[in-house]
Design a protein around this motif. Sequence first.
Motif, PDB file in Angstrom:
ATOM      1  N   TYR A 143     -12.826 -19.370  14.516  1.00 35.42           N
ATOM      2  CA  TYR A 143     -11.462 -19.244  13.989  1.00 35.42           C
ATOM      3  C   TYR A 143     -10.873 -17.891  14.356  1.00 35.42           C
ATOM      4  CZ  TYR A 143      -7.615 -18.226  10.903  1.00 35.42           C
ATOM      5  OH  TYR A 143      -6.385 -17.849  10.437  1.00 35.42           O
ATOM      6  N   THR A 144     -11.670 -16.843  14.253  1.00 39.45           N
ATOM      7  CA  THR A 144     -11.169 -15.504  14.549  1.00 39.45           C
ATOM      8  C   THR A 144     -10.631 -15.421  15.973  1.00 39.45           C
ATOM      9  OG1 THR A 144     -12.793 -14.544  13.027  1.00 39.45           O
ATOM     10  CG2 THR A 144     -11.771 -13.055  14.621  1.00 39.45           C
ATOM     11  N   ALA A 145     -11.359 -15.990  16.909  1.00 37.75           N
ATOM     12  CA  ALA A 145     -10.922 -15.964  18.303  1.00 37.75           C
ATOM     13  C   ALA A 145      -9.590 -16.695  18.475  1.00 37.75           C
ATOM     14  CB  ALA A 145     -11.988 -16.591  19.198  1.00 37.75           C
ATOM     15  N   VAL A 146      -9.478 -17.862  17.846  1.00 39.14           N
ATOM     16  CA  VAL A 146      -8.240 -18.630  17.933  1.00 39.14           C
ATOM     17  C   VAL A 146      -7.090 -17.866  17.279  1.00 39.14           C
ATOM     18  CG1 VAL A 146      -7.070 -20.749  17.192  1.00 39.14           C
ATOM     19  CG2 VAL A 146      -9.418 -20.849  18.054  1.00 39.14           C
ATOM     20  N   ILE A 189      -3.727 -23.092  14.094  1.00 44.51           N
ATOM     21  CA  ILE A 189      -4.394 -22.180  13.159  1.00 44.51           C
ATOM     22  C   ILE A 189      -5.164 -22.960  12.087  1.00 44.51           C
ATOM     23  CG2 ILE A 189      -3.889 -20.659  11.191  1.00 44.51           C
ATOM     24  CD1 ILE A 189      -4.081 -19.092  13.665  1.00 44.51           C
ATOM     25  N   PHE A 190      -4.521 -23.939  11.485  1.00 46.84           N
ATOM     26  CA  PHE A 190      -5.173 -24.691  10.412  1.00 46.84           C
ATOM     27  C   PHE A 190      -6.275 -25.598  10.955  1.00 46.84           C
ATOM     28  CE2 PHE A 190      -1.964 -22.976   7.792  1.00 46.84           C
ATOM     29  CZ  PHE A 190      -2.332 -23.207   6.472  1.00 46.84           C
ATOM     30  N   PHE A 191      -6.053 -26.176  12.122  1.00 48.40           N
ATOM     31  CA  PHE A 191      -7.089 -27.019  12.709  1.00 48.40           C
ATOM     32  C   PHE A 191      -8.311 -26.177  13.084  1.00 48.40           C
ATOM     33  CE2 PHE A 191      -9.114 -29.223  16.310  1.00 48.40           C
ATOM     34  CZ  PHE A 191      -9.370 -30.448  15.711  1.00 48.40           C
ATOM     35  N   ALA A 192      -8.074 -24.978  13.608  1.00 42.54           N
ATOM     36  CA  ALA A 192      -9.183 -24.082  13.956  1.00 42.54           C
ATOM     37  C   ALA A 192      -9.964 -23.668  12.718  1.00 42.54           C
ATOM     38  CB  ALA A 192      -8.649 -22.845  14.676  1.00 42.54           C
ATOM     39  N   LEU A 193      -9.270 -23.434  11.621  1.00 41.12           N
ATOM     40  CA  LEU A 193      -9.926 -23.063  10.376  1.00 41.12           C
ATOM     41  C   LEU A 193     -10.806 -24.203   9.875  1.00 41.12           C
ATOM     42  CD1 LEU A 193     -10.007 -20.650   8.457  1.00 41.12           C
ATOM     43  CD2 LEU A 193      -8.092 -21.652   7.204  1.00 41.12           C
ATOM     44  N   MET A 194     -10.297 -25.435  10.006  1.00 35.10           N
ATOM     45  CA  MET A 194     -11.060 -26.591   9.579  1.00 35.10           C
ATOM     46  C   MET A 194     -12.265 -26.825  10.488  1.00 35.10           C
ATOM     47  SD  MET A 194     -10.997 -29.015   7.273  1.00 35.10           S
ATOM     48  CE  MET A 194     -12.708 -28.567   7.137  1.00 35.10           C
ATOM     49  N   THR A 195     -12.061 -26.688  11.794  1.00 37.81           N
ATOM     50  CA  THR A 195     -13.150 -26.880  12.759  1.00 37.81           C
ATOM     51  C   THR A 195     -14.257 -25.861  12.543  1.00 37.81           C
ATOM     52  OG1 THR A 195     -11.575 -27.734  14.396  1.00 37.81           O
ATOM     53  CG2 THR A 195     -13.722 -26.995  15.210  1.00 37.81           C
ATOM     54  N   ASP A 196     -13.870 -24.623  12.309  1.00 34.19           N
ATOM     55  CA  ASP A 196     -14.837 -23.559  12.051  1.00 34.19           C
ATOM     56  C   ASP A 196     -15.639 -23.862  10.783  1.00 34.19           C
ATOM     57  OD1 ASP A 196     -15.058 -20.247  12.793  1.00 34.19           O
ATOM     58  OD2 ASP A 196     -15.718 -20.870  10.808  1.00 34.19           O
ATOM     59  N   HIS A 197     -14.941 -24.331   9.767  1.00 36.46           N
ATOM     60  CA  HIS A 197     -15.598 -24.648   8.491  1.00 36.46           C
ATOM     61  C   HIS A 197     -16.626 -25.764   8.664  1.00 36.46           C
ATOM     62  CE1 HIS A 197     -16.016 -24.967   4.154  1.00 36.46           C
ATOM     63  NE2 HIS A 197     -15.699 -26.249   4.200  1.00 36.46           N
ATOM     64  N   ILE A 198     -16.245 -26.811   9.393  1.00 39.27           N
ATOM     65  CA  ILE A 198     -17.163 -27.927   9.630  1.00 39.27           C
ATOM     66  C   ILE A 198     -18.358 -27.463  10.462  1.00 39.27           C
ATOM     67  CG2 ILE A 198     -17.411 -30.157  10.797  1.00 39.27           C
ATOM     68  CD1 ILE A 198     -14.476 -30.712  10.089  1.00 39.27           C
ATOM     69  N   ALA A 199     -18.101 -26.663  11.487  1.00 38.87           N
ATOM     70  CA  ALA A 199     -19.175 -26.167  12.351  1.00 38.87           C
ATOM     71  C   ALA A 199     -20.188 -25.350  11.565  1.00 38.87           C
ATOM     72  CB  ALA A 199     -18.589 -25.341  13.488  1.00 38.87           C
ATOM     73  N   GLN A 200     -19.709 -24.573  10.588  1.00 40.19           N
ATOM     74  CA  GLN A 200     -20.637 -23.784   9.776  1.00 40.19           C
ATOM     75  C   GLN A 200     -21.437 -24.674   8.836  1.00 40.19           C
ATOM     76  OE1 GLN A 200     -19.446 -19.838   8.283  1.00 40.19           O
ATOM     77  NE2 GLN A 200     -17.414 -20.239   9.131  1.00 40.19           N
ATOM     78  N   LEU A 201     -20.809 -25.732   8.308  1.00 37.95           N
ATOM     79  CA  LEU A 201     -21.501 -26.623   7.393  1.00 37.95           C
ATOM     80  C   LEU A 201     -22.661 -27.362   8.078  1.00 37.95           C
ATOM     81  CD1 LEU A 201     -18.686 -28.283   5.232  1.00 37.95           C
ATOM     82  CD2 LEU A 201     -20.437 -26.692   4.463  1.00 37.95           C
ATOM     83  N   VAL A 202     -22.442 -27.737   9.328  1.00 39.33           N
ATOM     84  CA  VAL A 202     -23.480 -28.492  10.046  1.00 39.33           C
ATOM     85  C   VAL A 202     -24.410 -27.592  10.836  1.00 39.33           C
ATOM     86  CG1 VAL A 202     -22.012 -30.528  10.194  1.00 39.33           C
ATOM     87  CG2 VAL A 202     -22.010 -28.885  12.084  1.00 39.33           C
ATOM     88  N   GLY A 203     -24.173 -26.270  10.750  1.00 38.76           N
ATOM     89  CA  GLY A 203     -25.091 -25.327  11.380  1.00 38.76           C
ATOM     90  C   GLY A 203     -24.848 -25.076  12.853  1.00 38.76           C
TER      91      GLY A 203
END
Length: 312
Positions: free
Chosen positions: A252-255, A296-310
């Motif tokens: 997310y930070t990069a985006v 911005i919001f899609f990147a935040l959601m994608t980042d969140h999902i990526a962290q949840l699944v490791g």
Amino acid sequence: MAFVDDSKGYVTAAGGARVEDYFALLKPRVMSLVVFTAIIGLLLAPGGLTGGINPVVAIIAILCIAIGAGGSGALNMWYDADIDRVMSRTANRPIPAGRVSREEALTLGLVCSGFSVAILGLATNWVVAALLAFTIFFYAVIYTMWLKRSTPQNIVIGGAAGAFPPMIGWAAVTGDISLPSVVLFLIIFLWTPPHFWALALYKQGDYGAAGIPMLPNVAGERATKVQIVAYSVILAATSLVPSFIGMSGWLYTAVAVVTGASFLYLALRLYRADGTAMKKVARSLFTYSLSYLAVIFFALMTDHIAQLVGWL
């Protein structure tokens, strides 16, 4: 068949409206943005993706938010029918075009608003229902009936109405308001002025004819461009806050860095432009700002999902 309302000077329909006309009263484009940001807020909330809310309840919550947004849009069109008639981008809306009456729009707005708040409260919690009710009131009364026609800061203050949906989505899961949801609110709140002032710069004639005190018509183009740059800087900085409070990771930070820098670049180009070139860049900034918020919001959601699944 139609008749003329002499007190306002626009034509209202006596019948024959199509389903599409009533749907247009709900402002589907605005509704889609509201639904999108509300969904992101709901899914980012603690438990939003891990069973903190029943999927059926989540769907009902999003539907209620959509209906509430549509209701406030209908109330906006009901009240603004007189100025919609004289603006090129709104003259073909259902009421000024004579396809739907003001009374029908008012009824639709009130029914949708009341229904959405009641069902949301019964399905989730009354904190989120109160937030939705306040958002509808803020947009229909504070912004539409008061701020829009009285101050060039109408978009700044009124922008809060469009910034509440992710907070509402968050509260549907948690039943409260916390720092991450406030950050989501702030990103949209700070995005709103440069987004709409860019539109106002190349639509000055419309707003002038309607008597709406948009900033370019009141303070001039240069002052508006300065304000756009200032808000763009603050917006770009605020978009990085999730990276510092544990809401996101490097993806997310990069985006946020790239999209924020692009937003600021266009704002600076607009500041330096004049005449026809200025209107062209203003249109480009307005168009880019639409995709900016979605990315911005899609990147935040994608980042969140990526962290949840490791993955991150």
